[in-house]
Design an enzyme around this catalytic site. Structure first.
Site, PDB file in Angstrom:
ATOM      1  N   ASP A 170       0.837  -1.195   0.000  1.00  0.00           N
ATOM      2  CA  ASP A 170       0.000   0.000   0.000  1.00  0.00           C
ATOM      3  C   ASP A 170       0.876   1.253   0.000  1.00  0.00           C
ATOM      4  OD1 ASP A 170      -2.334  -1.447   0.001  1.00  0.00           O
ATOM      5  OD2 ASP A 170      -2.609  -1.352   2.164  1.00  0.00           O
ATOM      6  N   TYR A 236       6.341  -9.037   7.854  1.00  0.00           N
ATOM      7  CA  TYR A 236       5.935  -7.657   8.120  1.00  0.00           C
ATOM      8  C   TYR A 236       6.317  -7.266   9.531  1.00  0.00           C
ATOM      9  CZ  TYR A 236       2.668  -8.467   4.237  1.00  0.00           C
ATOM     10  OH  TYR A 236       2.111  -8.777   3.025  1.00  0.00           O
ATOM     11  N   TYR A 309      -4.199 -10.038   4.112  1.00  0.00           N
ATOM     12  CA  TYR A 309      -4.412  -8.616   4.424  1.00  0.00           C
ATOM     13  C   TYR A 309      -4.054  -8.391   5.898  1.00  0.00           C
ATOM     14  CZ  TYR A 309      -6.959  -8.147   0.006  1.00  0.00           C
ATOM     15  OH  TYR A 309      -7.304  -8.113  -1.314  1.00  0.00           O
TER      16      TYR A 309
END
Ligand SMILES: [Zn+2]
Length: 375
Positions: A170, A236, A309
């Site tokens: 993103d 992440y 997600y």
């Protein structure tokens, strides 16, 4: 055309004289190691083409030295294709096709607010309107344009170039670690060989606050599909922020084991529902580690299957992701900051066609398509 043929003023031999001078003149601007000549069908019939070929072949071999300098005709992927389109007012009409150069590499993004590709406003198609605040685009900068501004001039191309990423992060997410694999297609290059290591060092020095590169290498036209065709795990770092109250210490303690090898049902997030099919995907969180406990939240290191997600894994997206971290902790949470730390694939594997194998968890092939179609 037959009419044009009967009115042709010059013989093929005379045309060839004009063509050769014109081709040599055009070729001066380009570095190339192979080329091909073609004749436009609408102008030349098969007999003409045969005569052209014989005449040109002899002339090129004898006096121009192209072939002497080791430039071979490459029928399948020539660097340059000259198409002879007739002689008009004594001038050779030549269409030139220039083979693109494909550069593979990995990029890191060090600043938030940079989109991956140039994102033109769809409402005004770049002209500027109310929706895009007269910018014609949604974000000022993109990884694509920053890379293009370095690579394209280095290869003598004045075009933007095509960007093919292995998925995308993103706009507000950093891309760190060894970066994200991509293939950049340079259109109409005049230069075909550069020192990529020296280029990388100079590029990184000039762009170190925003986008840096590594592992650059030349590849071919098959590479974009290969890079888009694999779905490696990703790691992440996410800050899970408590919106209201802090959860119980027991729940926090149990969190890592609860989300190790945990399969999620993720319904398409509300934030992307307009541009993606509304599906429930199964995605696995491989591991979760608490790096730091703060008063207002948890700093997490998460490794998960491609296509997970992460923001919704944390917030639950009003129940659309099940289970979720907010649900498990029993307090409302959001993902306040997210960075991609690693994309778990080697450069060689990124450029190798994966063996077809049944995926145990993923719902399959739809995974890579939407990312590339987004912007
Ligand atoms: Zn607009």
């Amino acid at each position: 055309m037959s009419e044009e043929k009967t009115t042709r003023k010059l013989s093929i031999e005379e045309e060839v004289e004009i063509y050769i001078d014109a081709i040599l003149e055009r070729a001066k601007d380009f570095e190339f190691s192979s080329f091909l000549l073609g004749a436009k069908k609408e102008v030349y019939d098969e007999d003409d083409a045969g005569l052209l070929k014989r005449t040109l072949g002899v002339r090129l071999c004898l006096c121009d030295g192209w072939l002497d300098r080791g430039r071979d005709v490459d029928w399948r992927h020539p660097d340059l294709v000259f198409i002879l389109c007739g002689i008009k007012d004594g001038e050779a009409q030549i269409a030139l096709k220039i083979r693109s150069i494909y550069v593979y590499g990995r990029y890191r993004k060090h600043e938030r607010g940079i989109s991956q590709t140039r994102w033109v406003c769809q409402k005004c198609n770049g002209k500027g309107c109310k929706k895009c605040q007269k910018q014609g685009r949604h974000y000022e900068e993109s990884v694509q344009e920053i890379i293009s501004a370095g690579l394209c001039p280095a290869f003598g191309s004045g075009n933007l170039g095509f960007f093919h990423g292995m998925g995308r992060e993103d706009v507000d997410v950093l891309m760190l670690g060894h970066g994200r694999p991509f293939v950049f297609e340079i259109l109409k290059p005049k230069v075909r060989s550069i020192d990529l290591e020296a280029f990388t060092a100079k590029f990184n020095e000039g762009n170190k606050e925003k986008v840096t590169l590594e592992s650059l290498r030349l590849t071919n036209f098959r590479a974009p599909a290969l890079v888009k065709g694999v779905s490696p795990d990703k790691s992440y770092r996410a800050f899970c922020k408590y919106l209201d109250t802090a959860p119980s210490p027991e729940k926090v303690k149990e969190l890592p084991s609860a989300f190790s090898a945990q399969v999620l049902d993720q319904r398409t997030p509300q934030r992307v529902a307009r541009r993606r099919a509304d599906l429930i995907r199964k995605r696995e969180v491989r591991s979760l580690v608490i790096e730091e406990e703060r008063e207002d939240g948890l700093l997490l290191a998460i490794r998960s299957q491609s296509g997970t997600y992460i923001k919704e894994l944390i917030s639950s997206d009003e129940g659309r992701t099940e289970p979720s971290i907010a649900g498990f902790l029993g307090v409302p949470c959001v993902c306040a900051e997210l960075d991609v730390l690693d994309i778990h694939i080697s450069d060689d594997d990124a450029l190798t066609k994966p063996e077809p194998e049944a995926e145990s968890v993923s719902s399959g092939a739809e995974e890579n398509g939407p990312d590339s179609a987004l912007q």
